[in-house]
Design a protein around this motif. Sequence first.
Motif, short mmCIF file in Angstrom:
data_model
loop_
_atom_site.label_atom_id
_atom_site.label_comp_id
_atom_site.label_asym_id
_atom_site.label_seq_id
_atom_site.Cartn_x
_atom_site.Cartn_y
_atom_site.Cartn_z
N ALA A 137 0.85 -1.19 0.00
CA ALA A 137 0.00 0.00 0.00
C ALA A 137 0.88 1.24 0.00
O ALA A 137 2.00 1.22 0.52
CB ALA A 137 -0.91 0.03 1.23
N TYR A 138 0.39 2.30 -0.60
CA TYR A 138 1.03 3.61 -0.60
C TYR A 138 2.51 3.54 -1.00
O TYR A 138 3.40 4.08 -0.33
CB TYR A 138 0.78 4.33 0.75
CG TYR A 138 -0.71 4.37 0.96
CD1 TYR A 138 -1.48 5.20 0.14
CD2 TYR A 138 -1.36 3.49 1.81
CE1 TYR A 138 -2.86 5.16 0.21
CE2 TYR A 138 -2.74 3.45 1.89
CZ TYR A 138 -3.48 4.29 1.08
OH TYR A 138 -4.83 4.23 1.12
N GLY A 139 2.74 2.80 -2.10
CA GLY A 139 4.06 2.79 -2.72
C GLY A 139 5.05 1.82 -2.11
O GLY A 139 6.22 1.81 -2.50
N HIS A 306 -15.15 3.49 -2.46
CA HIS A 306 -14.05 2.97 -3.29
C HIS A 306 -14.56 1.82 -4.15
O HIS A 306 -15.05 0.82 -3.63
CB HIS A 306 -12.90 2.50 -2.40
CG HIS A 306 -11.59 2.43 -3.12
ND1 HIS A 306 -11.39 1.61 -4.20
CD2 HIS A 306 -10.42 3.10 -2.92
CE1 HIS A 306 -10.15 1.78 -4.64
NE2 HIS A 306 -9.54 2.68 -3.88
N ALA A 307 -14.43 1.99 -5.47
CA ALA A 307 -15.04 1.04 -6.41
C ALA A 307 -14.41 -0.36 -6.37
O ALA A 307 -14.98 -1.31 -6.90
CB ALA A 307 -14.95 1.62 -7.83
N LEU A 308 -13.23 -0.46 -5.74
CA LEU A 308 -12.54 -1.76 -5.75
C LEU A 308 -12.97 -2.65 -4.59
O LEU A 308 -12.56 -3.81 -4.49
CB LEU A 308 -11.02 -1.47 -5.63
CG LEU A 308 -10.02 -2.48 -6.15
CD1 LEU A 308 -10.39 -2.97 -7.53
CD2 LEU A 308 -8.64 -1.84 -6.18
N PRO A 342 -9.77 -11.58 -9.15
CA PRO A 342 -9.94 -11.33 -7.73
C PRO A 342 -8.64 -11.42 -6.97
O PRO A 342 -7.75 -12.19 -7.33
CB PRO A 342 -10.90 -12.42 -7.26
CG PRO A 342 -11.00 -13.40 -8.35
CD PRO A 342 -10.46 -12.81 -9.60
N GLU A 343 -8.52 -10.60 -5.92
CA GLU A 343 -7.36 -10.66 -5.03
C GLU A 343 -7.59 -11.68 -3.91
O GLU A 343 -6.69 -12.46 -3.59
CB GLU A 343 -7.11 -9.26 -4.46
CG GLU A 343 -5.84 -9.17 -3.66
CD GLU A 343 -5.65 -7.80 -3.02
OE1 GLU A 343 -5.30 -6.87 -3.74
OE2 GLU A 343 -5.84 -7.68 -1.80
N PRO A 344 -8.78 -11.73 -3.29
CA PRO A 344 -8.97 -12.67 -2.17
C PRO A 344 -9.01 -14.11 -2.63
O PRO A 344 -9.28 -14.41 -3.80
CB PRO A 344 -10.33 -12.28 -1.57
CG PRO A 344 -10.72 -11.01 -2.19
CD PRO A 344 -9.98 -10.90 -3.48
N1 EPU Z 1 -10.21 5.39 -8.39
C1 EPU Z 1 -11.42 5.55 -9.03
N2 EPU Z 1 -12.56 5.27 -8.34
C2 EPU Z 1 -12.54 4.84 -7.05
C3 EPU Z 1 -11.31 4.71 -6.40
C4 EPU Z 1 -10.14 4.97 -7.09
O1 EPU Z 1 -11.48 5.91 -10.19
O2 EPU Z 1 -13.62 4.60 -6.51
C5 EPU Z 1 -8.99 5.64 -9.15
C6 EPU Z 1 -8.34 6.94 -8.77
O3 EPU Z 1 -8.17 7.66 -9.96
C7 EPU Z 1 -6.99 6.58 -8.22
C8 EPU Z 1 -6.77 5.15 -8.67
O4 EPU Z 1 -8.06 4.60 -8.91
O5 EPU Z 1 -5.98 7.35 -8.78
C9 EPU Z 1 -6.05 4.32 -7.63
O6 EPU Z 1 -6.82 4.32 -6.40
P1 EPU Z 1 -6.14 4.05 -4.97
O7 EPU Z 1 -5.06 5.04 -4.73
O8 EPU Z 1 -7.21 3.95 -3.95
O9 EPU Z 1 -5.39 2.66 -5.14
P2 EPU Z 1 -5.86 1.27 -5.77
O10 EPU Z 1 -4.97 0.98 -6.91
O11 EPU Z 1 -7.32 1.26 -6.02
C10 EPU Z 1 -4.17 -0.12 -4.34
C11 EPU Z 1 -4.20 -1.36 -3.53
C12 EPU Z 1 -4.76 -1.09 -2.13
C13 EPU Z 1 -3.91 -0.03 -1.47
C14 EPU Z 1 -3.93 1.24 -2.35
C15 EPU Z 1 -3.04 2.32 -1.81
C16 EPU Z 1 -4.47 -3.20 -5.11
C17 EPU Z 1 -5.40 -4.23 -5.66
N3 EPU Z 1 -5.00 -2.38 -4.19
O12 EPU Z 1 -5.53 0.28 -4.55
O13 EPU Z 1 -4.65 -2.30 -1.39
O14 EPU Z 1 -4.38 0.29 -0.18
O15 EPU Z 1 -3.45 0.89 -3.67
O16 EPU Z 1 -1.71 1.97 -2.05
O17 EPU Z 1 -3.31 -3.16 -5.49
C18 EPU Z 1 -5.82 -4.27 -0.81
O18 EPU Z 1 -4.98 -4.89 -1.46
O19 EPU Z 1 -6.77 -4.88 -0.20
C19 EPU Z 1 -5.76 -2.83 -0.77
C20 EPU Z 1 -6.71 -2.09 -0.17
#
Ligand code: EPU
Length: 351
Positions: A137-139, A306-308, A342-344
């Motif tokens: 997370a966060y780089g 958060h869409a993910l 899926p990740e889980p």
């Molecule tokens: N975004 C959207 N819609 C949303 C949310 C995000 O368009 O609802 C876009 C934004 O533009 C943003 C980009 O998606 O720039 C990335 O979003 P975010 O920074 O939240 O990171 P992520 O790639 O969605 C990953 C990890 C997270 C981790 C964050 C922060 C994976 C699968 N997920 O999410 O890990 O906390 O980066 O580093 O790599 C996890 O694995 O369970 C997890 C939460």
Amino acid sequence: MSQASAPGYRITEHARLDARNTFGVQARAPMLVEVSDSAVLPELFGYAMLRDPRLLVLGGGSNLLLAADPAGAVLALETRAITRLGDDGDAVIVRADAGVVWHDFVLWTLGHGLAGLENLALIPGTVGAAPIQNIGAYGVEVRESVHAVEAFDRATGRFARLAANDCAFGYRDSLFKRQSDRYLVTAVEFRLSRLFTPRLDYAGIAEELRAMGVVGTPRAAQIAEAVIRIRRRKLPDPAVLGNAGSFFKNPIVPAAQADALLAAHPGMPVFRGAGDDSRKLSAAWLIDQCGWKGHRDGDAGVSAAHALVLVNHGQASGLQLLELARRIAASVQEHFGVAIEPEPRIIGARW
Ligand code: EPU
């Protein structure tokens, strides 16, 4: 439900797993084995029920979708020791048992003036689960601080110690994930540092530190605090709303495909891939564009923040969550020609 215990472990039959998976899905295990001393593992694996390939090893249950009741026994490591193994002044090797709660461990390291894990604050789950999917997370990814992983090798019935280089770490991947029927992670050794190098490259951290009034070089504990604030804002708390964090991995695609998509969708986030010819796309962005954010099918839904993140609004079954995930992936495939996975870990069904 009946229980039996012996030194080092406890067995419960027909055990409820509702509180052992952060989706809060209702499920039962035919047998739950809670281990408080990993030294009993060679003895336990003498029993056929544990040698059954359907054995499910549980950490915090934060990266798990129970689409059905597990068919075999469930084993949970409840070992909780944290020990300092070595210290050369700058670098300190710390060993933590698999059952230690991850965030508690991060706080322990910060409390002892040790840096390296601050960007990984508040990730749900246990220390033992951290190397399995190389949490990140966060780089920052945990592999950067892993010194070695100790595991019980079910193939040999002995304990093994794998140096970080032998763990085949990748994005949300490792040897332990690929060979989940072989290794049972019992402890992780971390190389942490008294010399602190802030990692602020991920969008949002520097802004958050500014909002916190931090000027100049932040302390490790301040970075952790910034990460905690961002996570609390963006990711639903599993204690309040069932979820397993990111449900999908960010897809890695050929650079040419990323370029073509970017030409068609100029706002699309694109990150570096593993090499020059690959790119990582944002699964959250792709899903969001398809209109899923905040969507709800009964109690199975997509977080409005958060869409993910798939969420269980109450009584969703694992299968209902899985069906929603499949529809989301199908719509991303149809709109963008990109497969998301899926990740889980999914139990009781195939993706
Ligand atoms: N975004 C959207 N819609 C949303 C949310 C995000 O368009 O609802 C876009 C934004 O533009 C943003 C980009 O998606 O720039 C990335 O979003 P975010 O920074 O939240 O990171 P992520 O790639 O969605 C990953 C990890 C997270 C981790 C964050 C922060 C994976 C699968 N997920 O999410 O890990 O906390 O980066 O580093 O790599 C996890 O694995 O369970 C997890 C939460």
